[in-house]
Design an enzyme around this catalytic site. Structure first.
Site, PDB file in Angstrom:
ATOM      1  N   HIS A   1     143.912  16.336  -4.555  1.00 28.66           N
ATOM      2  CA  HIS A   1     144.896  15.354  -4.092  1.00 28.66           C
ATOM      3  C   HIS A   1     146.291  15.766  -4.567  1.00 28.66           C
ATOM      4  CE1 HIS A   1     145.503  10.736  -3.307  1.00 28.66           C
ATOM      5  NE2 HIS A   1     146.230  11.493  -2.517  1.00 28.66           N
TER       6      HIS A   1
ATOM      7  N   HIS B   1     140.619  14.755  -7.666  1.00 28.36           N
ATOM      8  CA  HIS B   1     141.990  14.371  -8.019  1.00 28.36           C
ATOM      9  C   HIS B   1     142.913  15.593  -7.998  1.00 28.36           C
ATOM     10  CE1 HIS B   1     141.306  10.211  -9.056  1.00 28.36           C
ATOM     11  NE2 HIS B   1     140.377  10.511  -9.945  1.00 28.36           N
TER      12      HIS B   1
ATOM     13  N   HIS C   1     134.313  14.865  -9.286  1.00 29.86           N
ATOM     14  CA  HIS C   1     135.228  13.727  -9.185  1.00 29.86           C
ATOM     15  C   HIS C   1     136.637  14.127  -9.620  1.00 29.86           C
ATOM     16  CE1 HIS C   1     136.389   9.409  -9.553  1.00 29.86           C
ATOM     17  NE2 HIS C   1     137.223   9.925 -10.448  1.00 29.86           N
ATOM     18  N   GLU C   2     136.738  14.699 -10.806  1.00 32.31           N
ATOM     19  CA  GLU C   2     138.066  15.051 -11.318  1.00 32.31           C
ATOM     20  C   GLU C   2     138.726  16.134 -10.476  1.00 32.31           C
ATOM     21  OE1 GLU C   2     139.434  13.150 -13.293  1.00 32.31           O
ATOM     22  OE2 GLU C   2     137.667  12.075 -13.987  1.00 32.31           O
TER      23      GLU C   2
END
Length: 704
Positions: free
Chosen positions: A504, A501, A497-498
């Site tokens: 992104h 980011h 998940h991290e």
């Protein structure tokens, strides 16, 4: 949290912007500070330093303020008829880049430095710069010139992203009250400065909390030996248990002694209770006052205007509808857990109180997983040594997104355990950015999981591109003698998940720093990272991420199948807890007369069906309330509707490692950053409006 780090976002949103093609119109007296700042913004380089002393942090903070203010002053002194795109908007955008990079070096160390004095200096720098941000964001002279520019310039001759920058600048000016009387502006400014300080102190208190409890070995019953062996011992041969995640969750999930779990849960949810309760009692009314001065009914209405949800009524309807749909599932899961507890109390000779306590929940949810799916997370984590998981994760992202990662040797980092990687486009060899991995807990370190945007990927004044830099900060268990750090499956999910980011941040290719990386709507920011969590629930993907730490053997196929099937275990209660937190957040930001602890207790009983422990105040530990998610925690569930739609309609259908779909995702969702609205990006990717079908299926619910 993502936990989303808002360091760069905060700077970007609060400082009106800045950039430097005012060389033709600004005098020599302004060029000197700009040239001084320009040494920190070099195309294709990571220019961040992590060796600043407390004194240097203080000095450079004041220098940054002086240099940035000179640019704002120069723009503010332009005659109204002299204003052009280049000497006004572009100038502000250019200096914004330099400000963000320098600010990162000053305020990020508070979260990661091993030196308490550096952390303290960094926190003070953050406060000082946040006050300065507010001052610059409320410059009426700047706002007047930007409004004049919009009214007079030929918008058709500037690029769409520049038009968006102009429109957002005016929108933010109005949201700062610059269209209101000066007396009201000053009142708003004063309250915003106080709010900023309160938010910084709230999370500083949590980061600096060093509470630990002491237990005998008997009080740690059923916890694995390797966990107990990793603990620090006291002089009287007992064990220290901190409230950091690598200690707290193993105890809450595996310790069979109810009193031990009760003490841990009580301590965990009374962290910083006194000081942070006082902060909330000051912060929430201030937010309401500012919102009302700006013409909004509540703070929630104020923040939601800029999100994809748009209104509190839509958020309330979404949460209430989902809560009702999950109610039967939650009731069934609670009944199953209560039967487990009744049986265990009888078997172990414990008193049975006929209810599920807050300290029972994680323990019996873990037992549910073990009973229904034969999943023993303590056994399973032996197949997830951190080196293997990291290699598999990096390979997955490289293959999927057309990237290559290279670990840098002798990298300049803030702690010897931190590693640095360079990211290149695999096809062209172009350097896109760098990321740091800071994986293990330390005293004073940020104690959740987050991606911090450190250097924006955007255009520089000369047209070259600054490379993006990000940091992944988590707290996995430390390696011990003879055994590497081993991750539970939920930690592997957090890692994915991290890192979503991080991608992104790195893959966004925008012109303006304000739109770089994760600078999208708050209820859209989790979409890309949530979508990538699906890879840890795929058998083939899990094979790439796992290998036994002793002999390198793979996880047995039947165990992998059970692990994937266990995705739906406890999904009712887990989602209902997210709804509780979302409802508490919405309530506190729509009715500030409420008591935070009482409101949390109310929703725990009404929605989750598990009472909050009397004497605790979970909201005082809820970092999101002071970390940029105020009135917006619902965004985790809201954005999952979109992320599941993307995954099931494209990746699940066409292959989760399909490079064509991966590049489509990179180009249409990651690359635009915040230069497009989130809903427009979704429509471009899906070729239709998003719907809830995949999301409901992922929760074990019927999709109409």
């Amino acid at each position: 949290m993502i936990a989303r780090c808002l360091l760069a976002v905060r700077s970007l949103r609060r400082v009106g912007g800045s950039r430097i093609l005012l060389r033709m119109t600004l005098g020599r007296e302004v060029m000197s500070p700009l040239q001084a700042m320009s040494s920190y913004t070099v195309a294709g380089r990571n220019v961040l330093r992590w060796d600043l002393s407390p004194e240097q942090i203080k000095t450079r903070t004041e220098e940054l303020i002086v240099q940035t203010k000179q640019v704002y002053d120069a723009v503010g002194m332009l005659g109204i008829e002299e204003v052009t795109y280049e000497n006004c908007l572009q100038a502000l955008a250019d200096v914004e880049v330099k400000y963000i990079v320098e600010r990162t070096m000053l305020d990020f160390p508070q979260h990661v430095s091993s030196d308490k004095e550096v952390r303290a200096a960094s926190t003070e720098a953050d406060k000082r710069l946040s006050r300065f941000d507010i001052e610059m964001s409320m410059r009426g002279d700047i706002f007047e010139r930007i409004v004049h520019l919009q009214e007079t310039c030929d918008l058709g001759k500037i690029k769409p992203e520049a038009r968006r920058y102009l429109e957002k600048s005016i929108k933010m000016g109005k949201r700062n009250g610059l269209h209101l009387p000066e007396q009201v502006q000053n009142e708003i400014k004063s309250m915003k400065k106080r709010m900023s300080e309160l938010c910084i102190d709230f999370n500083k208190n949590l980061n600096e909390d060093d509470t630990f409890l002491v237990f005998s070995k008997a009080e740690l019953g059923a916890l694995p030996d390797d966990f107990i062996d990793s603990l620090e011992k006291t002089d009287d041969d007992k064990y220290k248990i901190t409230l950091k995640y690598p200690h707290y969750f193993p105890v809450m999930k595996k310790c069979c002694i109810p009193e031990t779990r009760r003490r841990m849960e009580m301590a965990f949810n009374t962290r910083c209770k006194e000081e942070n309760t006082i902060i909330l009692q000051q912060l929430l009314p201030l937010r309401t006052k500012v919102a009302k001065l700006l013409g909004y009914s509540t703070h929630a209405d104020f923040v939601l205007e800029m999100n994809t949800a748009k209104s509190t009524s839509r958020v309330t309807a979404f949460l209430d509808d989902l809560s009702q749909k999950l109610k039967p599932l939650g009731e069934a899961e609670r009944e199953f857990i209560l039967n487990l507890k009744k049986k265990e109390c009888k078997d172990r000779g414990f008193e049975y109180d006929g209810k599920i306590n807050a300290w029972d929940l994680y323990y019996y949810m873990t037992q549910t997983e073990e009973l229904k799916y034969s999943i023993d997370q303590e056994f399973l984590k032996e197949y997830f040594p951190i080196e293997v998981v990291t290699e598999g994760l990096l390979n997955t992202y490289q293959e999927l997104l057309g990237l290559s990662f290279e670990q840098m040797t002798d990298a300049h980092v803030w702690n010897k355990s931190v590693t640095l990687y360079t990211v290149k486009d695999k096809a062209t060899g172009e350097v896109l950015g760098q990321f740091y991995l800071d994986l293990y807990p330390r005293e004073g370190k940020y104690n959740h999981a987050a991606c911090f945007g450190l250097q924006p990927g955007c255009l520089l004044p000369d047209g070259s591109r600054m490379m993006a830099v990000a940091a992944l900060v988590v707290n996995f268990s430390q390696p011990v003698a003879g055994r590497p750090s081993l991750l539970r499956h939920d930690e592997v999910r957090t890692y994915f998940h991290e890192f979503g980011h991080v991608m992104h941040q790195i893959c966004a290719q925008t012109d303006f720093a304000r739109f770089s990386g994760t600078n999208v709507e708050t209820d859209f920011v989790e979409v890309p990272s949530q979508m990538l969590e699906n890879w840890v629930w795929d058998v083939d993907s899990l094979r790439r991420l796992s290998k036994h730490y002793k002999d390198g053997s793979p996880i047995a196929d039947d165990l992998l199948e059970k692990l994937v099937a266990s995705r739906l275990v406890n999904t009712g209660l887990l989602t209902l807890r997210q709804i509780v937190l979302s409802k508490v957040d919405q309530s506190l930001h729509t009715n500030t007369s409420l008591d935070a602890a009482s409101e949390y207790a109310k929703y725990c009983s009404e929605i989750l069906g598990v009472a909050a422990t009397p004497g605790t105040n979970m909201p005082a530990t809820f970092g999101h309330l002071a970390g940029g998610y105020d009135g917006q925690y619902y965004g985790y569930l809201w954005s999952e509707v979109f992320s599941m739609d993307m995954f099931y309609s494209c990746f699940k259908k066409e292959g989760i490692m399909n490079p064509e779909v991966g590049m489509k995702y990179r180009n249409l969702i990651l690359k635009p950053g915040g230069s497009l609205d989130g809903m427009d990006m979704l429509h471009n990717f899906l070729k239709r409006e998003p719907n809830q079908k995949a999301f409901l299926m992922s929760r074990g619910l019927h999709a109409p």
